[in-house]
Design an enzyme around this catalytic site. Structure first.
Site, PDB file in Angstrom:
ATOM      1  N   GLU A 244       0.829  -1.214   0.000  1.00 19.32           N
ATOM      2  CA  GLU A 244       0.000   0.000   0.000  1.00 19.32           C
ATOM      3  C   GLU A 244       0.863   1.263   0.000  1.00 19.32           C
ATOM      4  O   GLU A 244       0.534   2.249  -0.662  1.00 19.32           O
ATOM      5  CB  GLU A 244      -0.940  -0.041   1.216  1.00 19.32           C
TER       6      GLU A 244
ATOM      7  N   GLU B  63      -3.342  -9.672   4.328  1.00 18.86           N
ATOM      8  CA  GLU B  63      -4.086  -9.407   5.560  1.00 18.86           C
ATOM      9  C   GLU B  63      -5.091 -10.497   5.894  1.00 18.86           C
ATOM     10  O   GLU B  63      -5.363 -10.776   7.066  1.00 18.86           O
ATOM     11  CB  GLU B  63      -4.815  -8.055   5.466  1.00 18.86           C
TER      12      GLU B  63
HETATM   13  C1  HXC Z   1       5.986  -6.999  12.501  1.00 14.95           C
HETATM   14  C2  HXC Z   1       7.303  -8.355  11.204  1.00 14.95           C
HETATM   15  C3  HXC Z   1       6.438  -8.151  10.094  1.00 14.95           C
HETATM   16  C4  HXC Z   1       5.320  -7.307  10.273  1.00 14.95           C
HETATM   17  C5  HXC Z   1       8.030  -9.479   9.497  1.00 14.95           C
HETATM   18  N1  HXC Z   1       8.257  -9.172  10.779  1.00 14.95           N
HETATM   19  N2  HXC Z   1       6.933  -8.877   9.054  1.00 14.95           N
HETATM   20  N3  HXC Z   1       7.058  -7.777  12.394  1.00 14.95           N
HETATM   21  N4  HXC Z   1       5.133  -6.756  11.485  1.00 14.95           N
HETATM   22  N5  HXC Z   1       4.469  -7.012   9.270  1.00 14.95           N
HETATM   23  C6  HXC Z   1       9.367  -9.610  11.627  1.00 14.95           C
HETATM   24  C7  HXC Z   1       9.191 -11.065  12.040  1.00 14.95           C
HETATM   25  O1  HXC Z   1       8.335 -11.155  13.144  1.00 14.95           O
HETATM   26  C8  HXC Z   1      10.598 -11.431  12.391  1.00 14.95           C
HETATM   27  O2  HXC Z   1      10.930 -10.891  13.657  1.00 14.95           O
HETATM   28  C9  HXC Z   1      11.430 -10.665  11.371  1.00 14.95           C
HETATM   29  O3  HXC Z   1      10.570  -9.616  10.890  1.00 14.95           O
HETATM   30  C10 HXC Z   1      11.836 -11.492  10.185  1.00 14.95           C
HETATM   31  O4  HXC Z   1      10.699 -12.095   9.631  1.00 14.95           O
HETATM   32  P1  HXC Z   1      10.581 -13.673   9.297  1.00 14.95           P
HETATM   33  O5  HXC Z   1       9.148 -14.008   9.251  1.00 14.95           O
HETATM   34  O6  HXC Z   1      11.443 -14.452  10.208  1.00 14.95           O
HETATM   35  O7  HXC Z   1      11.206 -13.708   7.828  1.00 14.95           O
HETATM   36  P2  HXC Z   1      10.901 -14.740   6.661  1.00 14.95           P
HETATM   37  O8  HXC Z   1      10.795 -16.148   7.219  1.00 14.95           O
HETATM   38  O9  HXC Z   1      11.906 -14.468   5.613  1.00 14.95           O
HETATM   39  O10 HXC Z   1       9.449 -14.362   6.097  1.00 14.95           O
HETATM   40  C11 HXC Z   1       9.265 -13.142   5.431  1.00 14.95           C
HETATM   41  C12 HXC Z   1       7.758 -12.841   5.325  1.00 14.95           C
HETATM   42  C13 HXC Z   1       7.120 -12.918   6.733  1.00 14.95           C
HETATM   43  C14 HXC Z   1       7.079 -13.822   4.361  1.00 14.95           C
HETATM   44  C15 HXC Z   1       7.636 -11.435   4.725  1.00 14.95           C
HETATM   45  O11 HXC Z   1       7.888 -12.137   7.635  1.00 14.95           O
HETATM   46  C16 HXC Z   1       5.713 -12.448   6.787  1.00 14.95           C
HETATM   47  O12 HXC Z   1       4.781 -13.145   6.343  1.00 14.95           O
HETATM   48  N6  HXC Z   1       5.500 -11.252   7.350  1.00 14.95           N
HETATM   49  C17 HXC Z   1       4.191 -10.693   7.545  1.00 14.95           C
HETATM   50  C18 HXC Z   1       3.631 -10.188   6.247  1.00 14.95           C
HETATM   51  C19 HXC Z   1       2.244  -9.634   6.461  1.00 14.95           C
HETATM   52  O13 HXC Z   1       1.334 -10.333   6.907  1.00 14.95           O
HETATM   53  N7  HXC Z   1       2.086  -8.370   6.172  1.00 14.95           N
HETATM   54  C20 HXC Z   1       0.842  -7.682   6.319  1.00 14.95           C
HETATM   55  C21 HXC Z   1       0.824  -7.091   7.672  1.00 14.95           C
HETATM   56  S1  HXC Z   1      -0.748  -6.491   8.029  1.00 14.95           S
HETATM   57  P3  HXC Z   1      11.545 -11.785  14.837  1.00 14.95           P
HETATM   58  O14 HXC Z   1      11.601 -10.842  15.988  1.00 14.95           O
HETATM   59  O15 HXC Z   1      10.634 -12.945  15.011  1.00 14.95           O
HETATM   60  O16 HXC Z   1      12.894 -12.180  14.286  1.00 14.95           O
HETATM   61  C22 HXC Z   1      -0.800  -5.050   7.347  1.00 14.95           C
HETATM   62  C23 HXC Z   1      -2.077  -4.430   7.750  1.00 14.95           C
HETATM   63  C24 HXC Z   1      -2.560  -3.571   6.782  1.00 14.95           C
HETATM   64  O17 HXC Z   1       0.045  -4.553   6.680  1.00 14.95           O
HETATM   65  C25 HXC Z   1      -3.654  -2.819   7.295  1.00 14.95           C
HETATM   66  C26 HXC Z   1      -3.410  -1.508   6.848  1.00 14.95           C
HETATM   67  C27 HXC Z   1      -1.954  -1.184   6.717  1.00 14.95           C
END
Ligand code: HXC
Length: 261
Positions: free
Chosen positions: A115, A135
């Site tokens: 976004e 999401e």
């Molecule tokens: C907080 C996050 C994060 C996030 C990753 N991390 N994404 N922390 N918020 N959105 C943190 C993880 O907890 C982890 O911290 C570190 O970053 C590394 O991530 P990993 O998961 O270990 O890495 P990897 O295995 O390479 O996976 C990458 C990934 C995955 C596929 C991108 O991190 C993931 O699925 N992230 C979430 C993506 C997501 O759902 N995004 C949408 C968010 S909701 P630690 O401390 O454990 O090492 C959103 C809401 C929108 O954006 C509403 C309006 C904005």
């Protein structure tokens, strides 16, 4: 610009552009409230700085940004809390910036990261970039344009599939769908984005701002309203010194010297 403790690093270049780097690499640049406030503040400084004509926003390592900060959002426990705080409403500051912003996406641009990229004006992606609105996997829905800007960029069926399945688009798919303007080899996306921003910076700043405003207005207006809006701003360029300079330089077969006025 200060340089301590930075969630957003600023590289202010003599070519008239600033490169803003999201800097929470350990959290894959999860967009916390403080990071988004810092980004908005830095972009507002770019807007106010007459020596700067355009900005580039980029990430670090394998992420442009992996979304809004899930851990931070999880600390809000009720609808009443998030409604009272108007959670994420301040993100709209990015789309109020008047100078052109180029996003250089080298890795994950997920959820709020996708976004944010879409709030910029041009997206340049590396072959390693991935775009998505995951999401639904968290039990929520996009909150800063993922159901609105995405559909305008790639059409309803593809947008719906991304939003309802949480699957990602590869860089190549994103280019084919029209989400990004260009895909470049891994590691060259920042240089490519800087080159685009510098090209824009070489033109008249007020004219570039009017052009940006017109293109963005098309996302909010009917065709008839948009055409009227465009005509008004086109006529308004006759009030600019740079319009006169551009035309006179063409007629005199010389290069224009923009006054940015
Ligand atoms: C907080 C996050 C994060 C996030 C990753 N991390 N994404 N922390 N918020 N959105 C943190 C993880 O907890 C982890 O911290 C570190 O970053 C590394 O991530 P990993 O998961 O270990 O890495 P990897 O295995 O390479 O996976 C990458 C990934 C995955 C596929 C991108 O991190 C993931 O699925 N992230 C979430 C993506 C997501 O759902 N995004 C949408 C968010 S909701 P630690 O401390 O454990 O090492 C959103 C809401 C929108 O954006 C509403 C309006 C904005």
């Amino acid at each position: 610009f200060s340089s301590s403790e930075e969630l957003v690093l600023v590289d202010r270049r003599s070519s008239g552009i600033a490169v803003l780097t999201l800097n929470r690499p350990k959290a894959l640049n999860a967009l916390s409230d403080s990071l988004m406030r810092a980004l908005a503040e830095k972009l507002q400084q770019v807007d106010a700085d007459a020596a700067l004509k355009a900005a580039v926003v980029t990430g670090t390592g394998k992420a442009f940004a992996a979304g809004a900060d899930i851990k931070e959002m999880n600390s809000r426990s009720s609808y009443s809390d998030v409604r009272h705080d108007n959670m994420l409403a301040h993100w709209s500051a990015v789309s109020s910036i008047r100078k052109p912003i180029v996003a250089a996406v080298g890795g994950f641009a997920l959820g709020g990261g996708c976004e944010l990229a879409m709030s910029c004006d041009i997206i340049i992606a590396s072959q390693a970039a991935k775009f998505g609105q995951p999401e639904i996997k968290l039990g929520t829905i996009p909150g800063v344009g993922g159901t609105q800007r995405l559909i305008r960029a790639i059409g309803k069926s593809k947008a719906m599939e991304l939003v309802l399945t949480g699957e990602m688009l590869s860089a190549e798919e994103a280019e084919k769908a029209g989400l990004v303007s260009r895909v470049v080899p891994v590691g060259t996306e920042l240089d490519a984005a800087v080159a685009v921003a510098e090209k824009i910076a070489g033109f008249s700043t007020p004219v570039a701002q009017l052009a940006k405003e017109c293109v963005n207005a098309s996302q909010e207006m009917s065709l008839a309203e948009g055409l009227r809006f465009e005509r008004h701003l086109f006529h308004a360029t006759w009030g600019l010194e740079d319009r006169k300079e551009g035309f006179e330089a063409f007629v005199a077969k010389r290069s224009p010297e923009w006054k940015h006025r």
